[in-house]
Write an enzyme that holds these catalytic residues in place. Structure first.
Site, PDB file in Angstrom:
ATOM      1  N   ASP A  28     132.758 -56.225  92.972  1.00 13.08           N
ATOM      2  CA  ASP A  28     134.014 -56.432  92.245  1.00 13.08           C
ATOM      3  C   ASP A  28     135.163 -56.312  93.245  1.00 13.08           C
ATOM      4  O   ASP A  28     135.506 -55.211  93.673  1.00 13.08           O
ATOM      5  CB  ASP A  28     134.187 -55.378  91.136  1.00 13.08           C
ATOM      6  CG  ASP A  28     133.248 -55.585  89.949  1.00 13.08           C
ATOM      7  OD1 ASP A  28     132.215 -56.285  90.121  1.00 13.08           O
ATOM      8  OD2 ASP A  28     133.523 -55.037  88.867  1.00 13.08           O
ATOM      9  N   LYS A  72     137.967 -60.734  86.403  1.00 10.32           N
ATOM     10  CA  LYS A  72     138.029 -59.401  85.784  1.00 10.32           C
ATOM     11  C   LYS A  72     139.488 -58.992  85.588  1.00 10.32           C
ATOM     12  O   LYS A  72     140.329 -59.234  86.445  1.00 10.32           O
ATOM     13  CB  LYS A  72     137.289 -58.416  86.689  1.00 10.32           C
ATOM     14  CG  LYS A  72     137.316 -56.959  86.242  1.00 10.32           C
ATOM     15  CD  LYS A  72     136.488 -56.107  87.206  1.00 10.32           C
ATOM     16  CE  LYS A  72     136.700 -54.620  86.991  1.00 10.32           C
ATOM     17  NZ  LYS A  72     135.973 -53.798  87.977  1.00 10.32           N
ATOM     18  N   LYS A  74     135.120 -60.354  82.827  1.00  9.68           N
ATOM     19  CA  LYS A  74     134.887 -58.915  82.658  1.00  9.68           C
ATOM     20  C   LYS A  74     136.196 -58.247  82.274  1.00  9.68           C
ATOM     21  O   LYS A  74     137.217 -58.434  82.932  1.00  9.68           O
ATOM     22  CB  LYS A  74     134.340 -58.301  83.951  1.00  9.68           C
ATOM     23  CG  LYS A  74     134.154 -56.774  83.865  1.00  9.68           C
ATOM     24  CD  LYS A  74     133.518 -56.211  85.135  1.00  9.68           C
ATOM     25  CE  LYS A  74     133.539 -54.690  85.159  1.00  9.68           C
ATOM     26  NZ  LYS A  74     132.938 -54.129  86.392  1.00  9.68           N
TER      27      LYS A  74
END
Length: 225
Positions: free
Chosen positions: A94, A158, A187
């Site tokens: 991430d 995300k 996400k």
């Protein structure tokens, strides 16, 4: 919306990113992820080896963060962090975008930064999620950042690090879904503390949830199974 506890668990990156996290806290997070069979455990890079070893024999992934939480490190640093994390056992990365370059209108720099990390991640067959830190962006910037994530070759966009002024909002997830289309993954992370909030994010278009309150939410889900 109603999911079983097991179904909901597979939406969750069970997260322990606190700077003060001890080995004991990390091990507890791993134990919880094993018990509930979450999608992954998300931790800072220092803990990747320990978590990877702790998850052996399960299908729970090891997830870590790169350029975190500000995104303002060099692309070379992000690529190095990514390669090291994967060597240590990470399955998912991430990364945080260069937020300043996005806000300054330098879309090419943002896309190039994402692409370099995407290439390093995909070379090892791993997944890349790209954190755009919505709370610092206008709606127009959120859409641009989401589209640049797709163009850069990542796997997910995300919402948040959980370390800035606010976390995930369902309205932002909807906006991101409009920007990336129906198939690209999203996400939602930061500030998801209840079953109702988790469902709100999924209904808005989230495919994965970054949650530190996973146990509380999954226990709520069990009561409605």
């Amino acid at each position: 919306m109603k999911l079983t506890q097991a179904q909901l668990a597979k939406y969750m990156d069970h997260t322990m990113l606190k700077p003060e996290a001890t080995a004991e806290m990390i091990d507890k997070t791993v134990e919880e992820a094993r018990k509930y069979n979450t999608a992954s455990v998300c931790i800072n890079p220092y803990w990747v080896k320990r978590v990877h070893e702790g998850l052996e024999g399960t299908d729970v992934n090891t997830c870590t963060v790169v350029g975190f939480p500000l995104g303002a490190t060099s692309t070379a640093s992000k690529v190095f962090e990514t390669k090291q994390a994967i060597a240590d056992g990470a399955d998912e990365i991430d990364m945080v975008i260069n937020i300043g370059e996005l806000k300054g209108g330098n879309d090419q720099a943002v896309e190039d930064d994402i692409r370099a990390v995407a290439e390093a991640t995909h070379a090892e067959g791993k997944l890349l999620k790209v954190i755009i830190e919505n709370c610092l962006l206008t709606d127009e910037e959120k859409k641009r950042a989401s589209k640049l994530t797709v163009k850069g070759g990542a796997d997910f966009v995300k919402t948040s690090t959980g370390f800035s002024t606010s976390g995930a909002k369902a309205q932002d997830v909807k906006l991101m879904r409009e920007a990336v289309g129906p198939d690209f993954k999203i996400k939602a992370a930061g500030g998801i503390h209840s079953l109702a909030e988790a469902y709100d994010m999924i209904e808005a278009g989230a495919n994965r949830l970054g949650v530190s309150a996973s146990v509380k939410i999954l226990e709520e889900a069990a009561k409605q199974d």
